[in-house]
Design an enzyme around this catalytic site. Structure first.
Site, short mmCIF file in Angstrom:
data_model
loop_
_atom_site.label_atom_id
_atom_site.label_comp_id
_atom_site.label_asym_id
_atom_site.label_seq_id
_atom_site.Cartn_x
_atom_site.Cartn_y
_atom_site.Cartn_z
N LYS A 8 0.88 -1.54 0.12
CA LYS A 8 0.43 -0.20 -0.41
C LYS A 8 0.99 1.08 0.22
O LYS A 8 2.66 1.38 0.19
CB LYS A 8 -1.00 -0.25 1.15
CG LYS A 8 0.10 -0.05 2.33
CD LYS A 8 0.26 1.33 3.03
CE LYS A 8 1.02 1.07 4.53
NZ LYS A 8 1.77 2.52 4.89
N ALA A 96 10.21 -0.31 4.91
CA ALA A 96 9.83 0.61 3.30
C ALA A 96 8.68 1.73 3.90
O ALA A 96 8.54 2.53 2.64
CB ALA A 96 9.24 -0.06 2.03
N LEU A 98 5.52 0.57 3.09
CA LEU A 98 4.83 0.02 1.89
C LEU A 98 4.38 -1.33 3.29
O LEU A 98 2.92 -1.63 2.39
CB LEU A 98 5.61 0.09 0.77
CG LEU A 98 6.76 0.03 0.24
CD1 LEU A 98 7.19 0.02 -0.77
CD2 LEU A 98 5.48 1.66 -0.13
N ALA A 99 4.14 -1.10 4.19
CA ALA A 99 3.13 -1.98 4.91
C ALA A 99 3.43 -3.52 4.07
O ALA A 99 2.52 -4.69 3.97
CB ALA A 99 1.64 -2.16 4.81
N GLY A 100 4.78 -4.12 3.99
CA GLY A 100 5.19 -5.32 3.48
C GLY A 100 4.74 -6.74 4.37
O GLY A 100 4.31 -7.45 4.53
N GLY A 101 5.01 -5.68 5.44
CA GLY A 101 4.75 -6.77 6.76
C GLY A 101 3.50 -7.34 7.16
O GLY A 101 2.92 -8.83 7.35
N SER A 102 2.75 -6.10 6.91
CA SER A 102 0.96 -6.54 7.42
C SER A 102 0.66 -6.74 5.82
O SER A 102 -0.65 -7.83 7.09
CB SER A 102 0.68 -5.39 7.49
OG SER A 102 1.44 -4.14 8.48
N ASP A 135 -2.03 -1.26 9.84
CA ASP A 135 -2.26 -1.79 8.71
C ASP A 135 -2.71 -2.80 8.20
O ASP A 135 -3.17 -3.17 7.48
CB ASP A 135 -1.38 -1.83 7.52
CG ASP A 135 -0.15 -0.10 7.82
OD1 ASP A 135 -1.22 0.96 7.82
OD2 ASP A 135 0.97 0.32 7.65
P1 ATP Z 1 4.33 -0.70 7.54
O1 ATP Z 1 4.04 0.52 6.51
O2 ATP Z 1 3.03 -0.95 7.73
O3 ATP Z 1 4.84 0.06 8.87
P2 ATP Z 1 6.72 -1.09 6.68
O4 ATP Z 1 6.50 -1.51 5.20
O5 ATP Z 1 7.75 0.05 6.92
O6 ATP Z 1 5.55 -1.74 7.52
P3 ATP Z 1 7.49 -3.95 7.11
O7 ATP Z 1 8.26 -4.06 5.55
O8 ATP Z 1 6.13 -4.24 7.61
O9 ATP Z 1 8.02 -2.38 7.15
O10 ATP Z 1 8.66 -4.25 8.07
C1 ATP Z 1 9.45 -3.78 9.08
C2 ATP Z 1 10.43 -4.69 9.93
O11 ATP Z 1 9.79 -6.01 10.60
C3 ATP Z 1 10.92 -4.61 9.14
O12 ATP Z 1 12.19 -4.53 9.35
C4 ATP Z 1 11.40 -6.72 9.70
O13 ATP Z 1 12.48 -6.61 10.45
C5 ATP Z 1 9.78 -7.02 10.32
N1 ATP Z 1 9.11 -7.33 9.56
C6 ATP Z 1 8.80 -9.23 10.51
N2 ATP Z 1 7.97 -9.77 9.97
C7 ATP Z 1 7.69 -9.31 8.22
C8 ATP Z 1 7.92 -9.65 7.07
N3 ATP Z 1 6.39 -10.56 7.04
N4 ATP Z 1 8.23 -9.39 5.84
C9 ATP Z 1 8.68 -8.20 6.36
N5 ATP Z 1 8.87 -7.60 7.28
C10 ATP Z 1 8.55 -7.66 8.62
#
Ligand code: ATP
Length: 289
Positions: A8, A96, A98-102, A135
């Protein structure tokens, strides 16, 4: 079961207030975009949750969001966990904004709902998801939505018109918790004009939307090369530029792909991950059972 877990961007992000429970009330206009992780979930008899992911920086132990989501699913439904293998094929840049983990966590909830026959509604899955991350409810439903509360109150907004979204993530890690702390200590200097943005969204005026994009985190988080990246995007015809989530990814909205490509070519010295994508109207999607 294989699930596509879409990333996202935030077209607008405001922290409205700090709540008495320590969480923050948010106002986010969120848009799913066409880059996705593929999450494969298989039930087995190991009694354990095994996570496989070969992307550096993504944990494969119980701290991975997919583990937390799976545990919460079993806890809330009362279904016994006989064992589970989760494979994450990561394409969304992690940490990033981009909510990759979410997105991965949301995908596991969607997969478990089907695999276990729990048959929960999307709203019920969102209630479980928000306990893990703000997210996750959005990532379950996806498309173009207004997210409020702690991310749990979702309302439909008209879909974004076809456009090209250029994502540029500098090689930098953001500390989201410290950004929230700064908000708690200092407050914000400027509040995004949420109402005008909602009008622009409802009239599907891409130019107006792009010009009104604003992310309150940009007041607390310094991202290297952010100004340069925004300049390059604007010089190449971006209708608007903004940071996504708590950063560091910066994105630009373009009407045509060739301008986005030209900007992308000029960004290589400022950003590590550079991706051109488009809006999508879906959240997590089961692609194989
Ligand atoms: P958001 O936009 O929701 O704040 P984000 O894109 O900033 O998320 P994520 O990619 O969700 O960040 O990763 C944040 C941290 O969570 C990573 O540095 C990693 O250590 C941890 N993490 C735990 N599970 C995952 C996963 N399935 N994918 C990515 N990172 C993960």
């Amino acid at each position: 079961m294989k699930v596509k877990a879409y990333a996202k961007i935030n077209l607008l992000l405001d922290i409205v207030s700090k709540r008495t429970d320590g969480y923050h009330d948010l106002f986010m206009i969120m848009q799913s975009v066409g880059i996705y992780d593929t999450v494969t979930v298989t039930l087995n008899r190991s009694k354990r949750i095994t996570v496989l992911c070969d992307t550096e920086g993504v944990p494969t132990d119980k701290t991975n969001i997919v583990c937390k989501a799976a545990r919460e699913f079993f806890k809330q439904t009362g279904i016994k966990n006989t064992g589970l293998k989760i494979i994450i094929d990561k394409r969304i840049p992690h940490a990033a904004g981009l909510a990759g983990g979410s997105a991965d966590g949301a995908a596991v909830l969607v997969a478990l709902n089907r695999l276990t026959g729990a048959n929960l509604s999307n709203d019920e899955l969102c209630e479980i998801g928000v306990k893990i991350g703000a997210d996750i409810p959005f990532c379950i439903k996806g498309g173009t939505l207004l997210a409020q509360g702690v991310g749990d109150v979702l309302n439909k907004v008209k879909a974004l018109r076809k456009c090209y979204i250029l994502l540029a993530k500098p090689d930098y890690a953001v500390n989201t918790a410290s950004a929230y702390r700064q908000f708690d200590e200092c407050g914000k200097a400027h509040t995004p004009d949420k109402l005008s943005m909602l009008y622009a969204m409802q009239s599907r005026d891409l130019r107006e939307i792009a010009q009104r994009m604003e992310n309150v985190f940009e007041q607390f988080i310094q991202v290297p090369y952010k100004v340069d990246i925004k300049d390059v995007m604007r010089q190449n015809g971006a209708l608007g530029v903004c940071m996504s989530g708590s950063g560091p990814t910066v994105f630009g909205i373009f009407e045509d792909k060739s301008s986005a490509r030209k900007a992308a070519d000029e960004l290589t010295s400022f950003a590590k991950d550079i991706i051109i994508t488009t809006p999508v109207s879906t959240g997590c999607k089961i692609v194989e059972e």
